[in-house]
Design a protein around this motif. Structure first.
Motif, PDB file in Angstrom:
ATOM      1  N   VAL A 163      -3.464 -14.368   7.136  1.00 18.21           N
ATOM      2  CA  VAL A 163      -2.247 -14.007   6.570  1.00 18.21           C
ATOM      3  C   VAL A 163      -2.154 -13.463   5.025  1.00 18.21           C
ATOM      4  CG1 VAL A 163       0.229 -15.131   5.625  1.00 18.21           C
ATOM      5  CG2 VAL A 163      -0.883 -15.860   8.020  1.00 18.21           C
TER       6      VAL A 163
ATOM      7  N   LEU B 299       4.463 -17.703  10.174  1.00 19.70           N
ATOM      8  CA  LEU B 299       5.192 -16.738   9.529  1.00 19.70           C
ATOM      9  C   LEU B 299       6.607 -16.864   9.670  1.00 19.70           C
ATOM     10  CD1 LEU B 299       3.013 -13.411  10.107  1.00 19.70           C
ATOM     11  CD2 LEU B 299       3.442 -14.475   7.986  1.00 19.70           C
TER      12      LEU B 299
ATOM     13  N   ALA C  73      -0.755 -17.240  14.010  1.00 21.13           N
ATOM     14  CA  ALA C  73       0.110 -16.815  12.611  1.00 21.13           C
ATOM     15  C   ALA C  73       1.225 -16.372  12.769  1.00 21.13           C
ATOM     16  CB  ALA C  73      -0.840 -15.210  12.193  1.00 21.13           C
TER      17      ALA C  73
END
Length: 508
Positions: A300, A455, A451
């Motif tokens: 990230v 997020l 991820a």
């Protein structure tokens, strides 16, 4: 934490009559500074069976010199060691006891050798007076304190050249060139302790072979299993010292070992290995808490840094830092607690016992060219089933889950090929390489799934705090594109890994 320095040195043979050449003629040296003679008294500690020495580890308590105290040295490469220092004390420092726990277990180290050294030191300085290297002529008297040969002494003289902190290793080549011209030759012993043990130990008539060349299928599997066990033990101190990638490497070794138990069940009795595998799964999970977050942080973070500044709206980097810190709080302490715990030490004892008395089945005595391909191809068939299942699903959560299961099967098949490589050669190498490519595609896809979940959570938290969620949505979209690209790439990569000729080669 103990003070640590990287020790880069070379040792040379000498006699009482040896004289150092003029080292001021070495390229880069501006002045040779004589520092005088120092008397050193060092007692080296080990187990009765010299467990530390067998792993090229050095533990000593030394008086005299500027760095008197306890020293613990770990090998890094030939002539390179990490030296840890603790102040002088009567007992072993707790920090050193912890770093040696995977090897000492329930045993206390005892004095095994005493070295009295008279050290004549010179400093090689550059024209500005900066230290380049320290050269010493050591006159050594060694005495065996324990085991066979107790009371035996030995004496010798050696030359030691140690590079200064942050020095260029190439400088040691220049010094050695000068020494060789003067007739000085490198020492055959890697350390004073190794030489002392060799010269004060009992004389052996014929050197025993510690491990025979693998012949049977069982020999090859055991060689692989023992390698993973040694890796776990060797990496324990590195994990405690928080060295780069040490947690990941240790976790991989536990997974490789557990995978070998599953793959080679015709070789090793699963009634014995299954409970051990369960404990390895527990250890891998504990090690993974920190590692998984580390991978996610980097992914990230890299995605964010790659964005143009105009697209990073709001306190994105600050929120990432807070989020990461909150998830990783105490993770290092937790890993240390695991390594200090009774369950982990019991696992190491179990692995030692398994290595010493392996639970071999009848198939272990058969030729590796028959048994090992059978096991590898069995794992391949499991991978093929999972790949078919994953590819038949349309994009979405079900395909994501199926691809994750296929990834785990690919990893096991790859490890199976790696384990068989010493016996089967290039066919196993090609097989493992092709399957690794499949694993990589599936792995990047799974990292994208994780991820995106992170997020989404970050976007929800940002929205609740009144922040713009534009950047989080943009990063989410990038991850979706990555996952889509991996899904399109997968059929072609899998086709190369599933060629019939690849599997046929394993059988011949």
């Amino acid at each position: 934490m103990a003070d640590t320095k990287r020790e880069i040195e070379r040792k040379y043979e000498a006699t009482d009559a040896t004289r150092l050449p003029d080292l001021s003629r070495v390229a880069g040296v501006g002045r040779v500074e004589k520092r005088g003679v120092t008397e050193l008294d060092a007692v080296y500690y080990d187990t009765a069976d010299l467990r530390l020495a067998s792993h090229s580890l050095t533990l000593r308590r030394r008086t005299g010199g500027a760095d008197e105290g306890w020293h613990l040295k770990f090998p890094v490469a030939t002539g390179i060691r990490d030296e840890l220092h603790e102040p002088l004390a009567d007992t072993l420092p707790p920090s050193f006891a912890a770093l040696l726990r995977s090897r000492l277990r329930h045993t206390e180290p005892v004095p095994v050798v005493r070295l009295l050294s008279s050290r004549d030191v010179q400093h090689l300085n550059d024209p500005d007076g900066t230290l380049l290297a320290e050269v010493s002529v050591d006159t050594v008297c060694a005495e065996r304190l324990a085991g066979e040969g107790t009371g035996t002494t030995a004496t010798w003289t050696e030359i030691e050249v140690e590079l200064a902190d942050d020095g260029d290793p190439a400088f040691l080549d220049a010094v050695e060139k000068r020494l060789r011209k003067a007739g000085v030759r490198p020492s055959e012993s890697p350390s004073k302790l190794a030489r002392a043990l060799a010269e004060t130990g009992p004389v052996r008539g014929e050197k025993k072979r510690t491990e025979e060349d693998p012949q049977t299928a069982g020999d090859h599997v055991l060689a692989y299993v023992r390698k993973q066990i040694r890796t776990i033990v060797d990496l324990d101190p590195a994990v405690r010292r928080d060295l780069p990638d040490s947690v990941h490497k240790m976790r991989v070794a536990t997974r490789r070992l557990r995978s070998a138990f599953k793959t080679y069940r015709r070789i090793l009795d699963r009634e014995v290995t299954d409970p051990v595998g369960a404990e390895l799964k527990w250890l891998a999970a504990e090690l993974g808490v920190d590692r998984d977050q580390e991978v996610l942080d980097k992914r990230v973070g890299d995605r964010t840094e790659a964005l143009p500044g105009t697209l990073v709206l709001g306190p994105v980097r600050g929120r990432l830092q807070v989020w990461s810190a909150a998830r990783r709080t105490g993770s290092r302490r937790r890993i240390t607690d695991v390594l200090d715990g009774k369950r982990y030490l019991a696992l190491l004892d179990t692995l030692d016992a398994l290595s010493a008395d392996p639970p071999l089945r009848p198939a272990a005595s058969r030729a590796p060219g028959k048994e090992l391909p059978r096991a590898v191809l069995k794992d391949y068939k499991k991978l093929a089933r999972r790949m078919d299942h994953a590819l038949e699903h349309p994009p979405g959560p079900e395909r994501d889950a199926a691809m994750h299961e296929a990834r785990k099967a690919a990893k096991r098949a790859r490890y199976a090929g790696d384990a068989a490589r010493p016996a089967l050669g290039k066919p196993a190498k090609r097989f493992a390489k092709r399957v690794k490519a499949v694993q990589s595609v599936l792995g990047d896809h799974q990292d994208s799934v994780v991820a995106r979940d992170a997020l989404r959570t970050l976007a929800i938290e940002a929205h609740a705090a009144g922040e713009t969620t534009f950047t989080w949505g943009l990063l989410y979209g990038h991850e979706e594109a990555t996952a889509d690209a991996r899904e399109r790439e997968l059929p072609e990569v899998w086709a190369r890994a599933s060629e019939p000729v690849l599997r046929a080669d394993l059988k011949h």
